[in-house]
Design a protein around this motif. Sequence first.
Motif, PDB file in Angstrom:
ATOM      1  N   ASP A  61       0.815  -1.213   0.000  1.00 47.59           N
ATOM      2  CA  ASP A  61       0.000   0.000   0.000  1.00 47.59           C
ATOM      3  C   ASP A  61       0.851   1.268   0.000  1.00 47.59           C
ATOM      4  OD1 ASP A  61       1.019  -0.444   2.494  1.00 47.59           O
ATOM      5  OD2 ASP A  61      -0.777   0.192   3.582  1.00 47.59           O
ATOM      6  N   ALA A  62       2.182   1.114   0.195  1.00 39.86           N
ATOM      7  CA  ALA A  62       3.077   2.268   0.183  1.00 39.86           C
ATOM      8  C   ALA A  62       3.697   2.500  -1.191  1.00 39.86           C
ATOM      9  CB  ALA A  62       4.177   2.089   1.220  1.00 39.86           C
ATOM     10  N   LYS A  63       3.544   1.528  -2.077  1.00 42.53           N
ATOM     11  CA  LYS A  63       4.121   1.705  -3.412  1.00 42.53           C
ATOM     12  C   LYS A  63       3.465   2.859  -4.153  1.00 42.53           C
ATOM     13  CE  LYS A  63       5.665  -3.060  -4.048  1.00 42.53           C
ATOM     14  NZ  LYS A  63       5.551  -4.303  -4.867  1.00 42.53           N
ATOM     15  N   ALA A  64       2.173   3.085  -3.856  1.00 41.32           N
ATOM     16  CA  ALA A  64       1.475   4.196  -4.510  1.00 41.32           C
ATOM     17  C   ALA A  64       2.126   5.529  -4.168  1.00 41.32           C
ATOM     18  CB  ALA A  64       0.005   4.207  -4.100  1.00 41.32           C
ATOM     19  N   LEU A  65       2.636   5.627  -2.929  1.00 43.88           N
ATOM     20  CA  LEU A  65       3.331   6.848  -2.521  1.00 43.88           C
ATOM     21  C   LEU A  65       4.600   7.056  -3.338  1.00 43.88           C
ATOM     22  CD1 LEU A  65       3.956   9.235  -0.653  1.00 43.88           C
ATOM     23  CD2 LEU A  65       4.914   7.594   0.987  1.00 43.88           C
ATOM     24  N   ALA A  66       5.392   6.006  -3.471  1.00 41.44           N
ATOM     25  CA  ALA A  66       6.622   6.097  -4.259  1.00 41.44           C
ATOM     26  C   ALA A  66       6.317   6.414  -5.723  1.00 41.44           C
ATOM     27  CB  ALA A  66       7.407   4.797  -4.150  1.00 41.44           C
ATOM     28  N   VAL A  67       5.247   5.798  -6.237  1.00 47.48           N
ATOM     29  CA  VAL A  67       4.856   6.051  -7.624  1.00 47.48           C
ATOM     30  C   VAL A  67       4.430   7.505  -7.808  1.00 47.48           C
ATOM     31  CG1 VAL A  67       3.149   5.518  -9.401  1.00 47.48           C
ATOM     32  CG2 VAL A  67       4.223   3.656  -8.113  1.00 47.48           C
ATOM     33  N   SER A  68       3.687   8.028  -6.858  1.00 45.84           N
ATOM     34  CA  SER A  68       3.222   9.415  -6.960  1.00 45.84           C
ATOM     35  C   SER A  68       4.393  10.399  -6.932  1.00 45.84           C
ATOM     36  CB  SER A  68       2.250   9.727  -5.826  1.00 45.84           C
ATOM     37  OG  SER A  68       1.101   8.916  -5.908  1.00 45.84           O
ATOM     38  N   ILE A  69       5.360  10.152  -6.052  1.00 42.61           N
ATOM     39  CA  ILE A  69       6.529  11.035  -5.987  1.00 42.61           C
ATOM     40  C   ILE A  69       7.332  10.956  -7.282  1.00 42.61           C
ATOM     41  CG2 ILE A  69       8.713  11.441  -4.796  1.00 42.61           C
ATOM     42  CD1 ILE A  69       7.391  10.553  -2.221  1.00 42.61           C
ATOM     43  N   GLY A  70       7.505   9.724  -7.786  1.00 40.15           N
ATOM     44  CA  GLY A  70       8.228   9.571  -9.053  1.00 40.15           C
ATOM     45  C   GLY A  70       7.529  10.270 -10.200  1.00 40.15           C
ATOM     46  N   THR A  71       6.190  10.216 -10.211  1.00 39.53           N
ATOM     47  CA  THR A  71       5.421  10.890 -11.269  1.00 39.53           C
ATOM     48  C   THR A  71       5.609  12.395 -11.205  1.00 39.53           C
ATOM     49  OG1 THR A  71       3.771   9.124 -11.216  1.00 39.53           O
ATOM     50  CG2 THR A  71       3.135  11.196 -12.256  1.00 39.53           C
ATOM     51  N   MET A  72       5.645  12.959  -9.990  1.00 39.02           N
ATOM     52  CA  MET A  72       5.867  14.396  -9.851  1.00 39.02           C
ATOM     53  C   MET A  72       7.280  14.787 -10.294  1.00 39.02           C
ATOM     54  SD  MET A  72       4.070  15.185  -6.171  1.00 39.02           S
ATOM     55  CE  MET A  72       2.558  14.354  -5.689  1.00 39.02           C
ATOM     56  N   LEU A  73       8.263  13.978  -9.934  1.00 45.27           N
ATOM     57  CA  LEU A  73       9.653  14.291 -10.298  1.00 45.27           C
ATOM     58  C   LEU A  73       9.874  14.212 -11.804  1.00 45.27           C
ATOM     59  CD1 LEU A  73      11.594  12.384  -7.481  1.00 45.27           C
ATOM     60  CD2 LEU A  73      11.135  14.838  -7.640  1.00 45.27           C
ATOM     61  N   LYS A  74       9.020  13.463 -12.472  1.00 49.66           N
ATOM     62  CA  LYS A  74       9.145  13.311 -13.922  1.00 49.66           C
ATOM     63  C   LYS A  74       9.041  14.646 -14.639  1.00 49.66           C
ATOM     64  CE  LYS A  74       7.050  10.704 -17.756  1.00 49.66           C
ATOM     65  NZ  LYS A  74       5.972   9.745 -18.124  1.00 49.66           N
ATOM     66  N   ASP A  75       8.280  15.580 -14.067  1.00 46.00           N
ATOM     67  CA  ASP A  75       8.094  16.891 -14.695  1.00 46.00           C
ATOM     68  C   ASP A  75       9.235  17.856 -14.403  1.00 46.00           C
ATOM     69  OD1 ASP A  75       5.650  16.050 -15.705  1.00 46.00           O
ATOM     70  OD2 ASP A  75       4.559  16.691 -13.898  1.00 46.00           O
ATOM     71  N   TYR A  76      10.247  17.400 -13.656  1.00 45.34           N
ATOM     72  CA  TYR A  76      11.378  18.267 -13.294  1.00 45.34           C
ATOM     73  C   TYR A  76      12.683  17.533 -13.590  1.00 45.34           C
ATOM     74  CZ  TYR A  76       7.629  20.688 -10.850  1.00 45.34           C
ATOM     75  OH  TYR A  76       6.449  21.339 -10.546  1.00 45.34           O
ATOM     76  N   PRO A  77      12.980  17.311 -14.863  1.00 44.36           N
ATOM     77  CA  PRO A  77      14.191  16.554 -15.208  1.00 44.36           C
ATOM     78  C   PRO A  77      15.458  17.393 -15.006  1.00 44.36           C
ATOM     79  CG  PRO A  77      13.145  17.378 -17.198  1.00 44.36           C
ATOM     80  CD  PRO A  77      12.219  17.745 -16.060  1.00 44.36           C
ATOM     81  N   GLY A  78      16.566  16.690 -14.964  1.00 41.03           N
ATOM     82  CA  GLY A  78      17.863  17.371 -14.900  1.00 41.03           C
ATOM     83  C   GLY A  78      18.379  17.620 -13.507  1.00 41.03           C
ATOM     84  N   TYR A  79      17.573  17.333 -12.490  1.00 40.65           N
ATOM     85  CA  TYR A  79      18.023  17.553 -11.126  1.00 40.65           C
ATOM     86  C   TYR A  79      18.731  16.306 -10.590  1.00 40.65           C
ATOM     87  CZ  TYR A  79      15.437  21.923 -10.622  1.00 40.65           C
ATOM     88  OH  TYR A  79      14.985  23.215 -10.762  1.00 40.65           O
ATOM     89  N   GLU A  80      19.787  16.523  -9.816  1.00 41.36           N
ATOM     90  CA  GLU A  80      20.428  15.417  -9.115  1.00 41.36           C
ATOM     91  C   GLU A  80      19.584  15.068  -7.891  1.00 41.36           C
ATOM     92  OE1 GLU A  80      24.629  14.329  -6.834  1.00 41.36           O
ATOM     93  OE2 GLU A  80      24.421  16.214  -7.960  1.00 41.36           O
ATOM     94  N   ILE A  81      19.362  13.781  -7.685  1.00 42.66           N
ATOM     95  CA  ILE A  81      18.501  13.317  -6.597  1.00 42.66           C
ATOM     96  C   ILE A  81      19.254  12.288  -5.767  1.00 42.66           C
ATOM     97  CG2 ILE A  81      16.341  12.129  -6.040  1.00 42.66           C
ATOM     98  CD1 ILE A  81      15.231  13.162  -8.703  1.00 42.66           C
ATOM     99  N   THR A  82      19.159  12.430  -4.463  1.00 40.31           N
ATOM    100  CA  THR A  82      19.737  11.430  -3.564  1.00 40.31           C
ATOM    101  C   THR A  82      18.624  10.810  -2.723  1.00 40.31           C
ATOM    102  OG1 THR A  82      20.182  13.041  -1.801  1.00 40.31           O
ATOM    103  CG2 THR A  82      21.916  12.694  -3.440  1.00 40.31           C
ATOM    104  N   VAL A  83      18.744   9.513  -2.487  1.00 40.72           N
ATOM    105  CA  VAL A  83      17.804   8.786  -1.627  1.00 40.72           C
ATOM    106  C   VAL A  83      18.615   8.190  -0.489  1.00 40.72           C
ATOM    107  CG1 VAL A  83      16.069   6.980  -1.504  1.00 40.72           C
ATOM    108  CG2 VAL A  83      16.370   8.252  -3.639  1.00 40.72           C
ATOM    109  N   ALA A  84      18.343   8.664   0.726  1.00 39.24           N
ATOM    110  CA  ALA A  84      19.124   8.243   1.887  1.00 39.24           C
ATOM    111  C   ALA A  84      18.254   7.477   2.868  1.00 39.24           C
ATOM    112  CB  ALA A  84      19.740   9.455   2.577  1.00 39.24           C
ATOM    113  N   GLY A  85      18.757   6.313   3.321  1.00 34.62           N
ATOM    114  CA  GLY A  85      18.059   5.519   4.321  1.00 34.62           C
ATOM    115  C   GLY A  85      18.680   5.727   5.695  1.00 34.62           C
ATOM    116  N   HIS A  86      17.839   5.800   6.740  1.00 35.20           N
ATOM    117  CA  HIS A  86      18.296   6.013   8.118  1.00 35.20           C
ATOM    118  C   HIS A  86      17.556   5.050   9.052  1.00 35.20           C
ATOM    119  CE1 HIS A  86      20.224   9.921   7.046  1.00 35.20           C
ATOM    120  NE2 HIS A  86      19.209   9.999   6.182  1.00 35.20           N
ATOM    121  N   THR A  87      18.216   4.648  10.098  1.00 34.70           N
ATOM    122  CA  THR A  87      17.600   3.787  11.112  1.00 34.70           C
ATOM    123  C   THR A  87      17.822   4.394  12.506  1.00 34.70           C
ATOM    124  OG1 THR A  87      19.586   2.463  11.526  1.00 34.70           O
ATOM    125  CG2 THR A  87      18.170   1.777   9.694  1.00 34.70           C
ATOM    126  N   ASP A  88      17.232   3.768  13.516  1.00 33.23           N
ATOM    127  CA  ASP A  88      17.548   4.170  14.891  1.00 33.23           C
ATOM    128  C   ASP A  88      18.811   3.414  15.315  1.00 33.23           C
ATOM    129  OD1 ASP A  88      16.782   1.563  15.497  1.00 33.23           O
ATOM    130  OD2 ASP A  88      14.772   2.156  16.132  1.00 33.23           O
TER     131      ASP A  88
END
Length: 278
Positions: free
Chosen positions: A166-193
């Motif tokens: 049920d969280a994949k829709a969130l990732a898909v929505s963010i990816g769809t929005m980023l599609k309209d803004y090409p050329g930007y460098e993007i980082t995805v960082a994971g963090h834990t406790d």
Amino acid sequence: MSKKHKHDDHEEHVDESWLIPYADLLTLLLALFIVLYAMSATDAKKFQEMSQAFSIAFNSGVGVLDQSAVVSTPEQVTSKDRTKRADDNEDNQSQQSASDLTKQEQQKLREKEQQQLEKLKQQLDQYIKQNGLTTQLETKLNQSQLMITISDNALFDSGSAAIKSDAKALAVSIGTMLKDYPGYEITVAGHTDNKPINTYEFASNYELSAKRAINFMSILISTGKLDPKLISPTGYGEHRPIDSNKTEQGRAKNRRVEVSIIRKYVDLENSKSVSAGS
């Protein structure tokens, strides 16, 4: 009585025409010694000038010491210096104008980029509000990036790097929005406790956070058709907390995924001012 002999013979005059070439020879020898002395007591530039003078003296008949043919007079040197300084000033003014023009262009690009990132933030905030995700997602726009912070419980089960269905829709929505803004460098960082993990799949929080970042990034790339060269995953484990790990609430904040859209045009002067004031 003998007659007195009257000497009427005229004395022979010595031919002195040889003195002319002899004097010329002495003059040339004098010039040669002067040149040799100058060669031993001057720098390379003066040596070249004297060499030219010597060549002219023998080839064209101009006097060796007539330096006007090869050596610039002080007036000529001053005139050349003035001309050179004027040319240098013109070049400096041209470079300054070009630099000012570049700054103006960069300012326009920064303003355009600011408008784009503000528009993207508004779209994200609207999505978060419409889907009731205000407690799980947060956006922040600063001088260096637009950051989307997503709580880990919105994406993953405890100790897992697999994105919830049920969280994949969130990732898909963010990816769809980023599609309209090409050329930007993007980082995805994971963090834990800071609670250690040691399972058959993940030997440490580093591996868990890195795998979560990779999985989320994969959906962004496939959905938004983002350039893989401009997006990168990173796992920080528990080493970059934003809250205390002494409380459950703080640990929940530290377990997160951060998607950062990096600015291409950074105003360094304003960035320094903000950093100094903060």
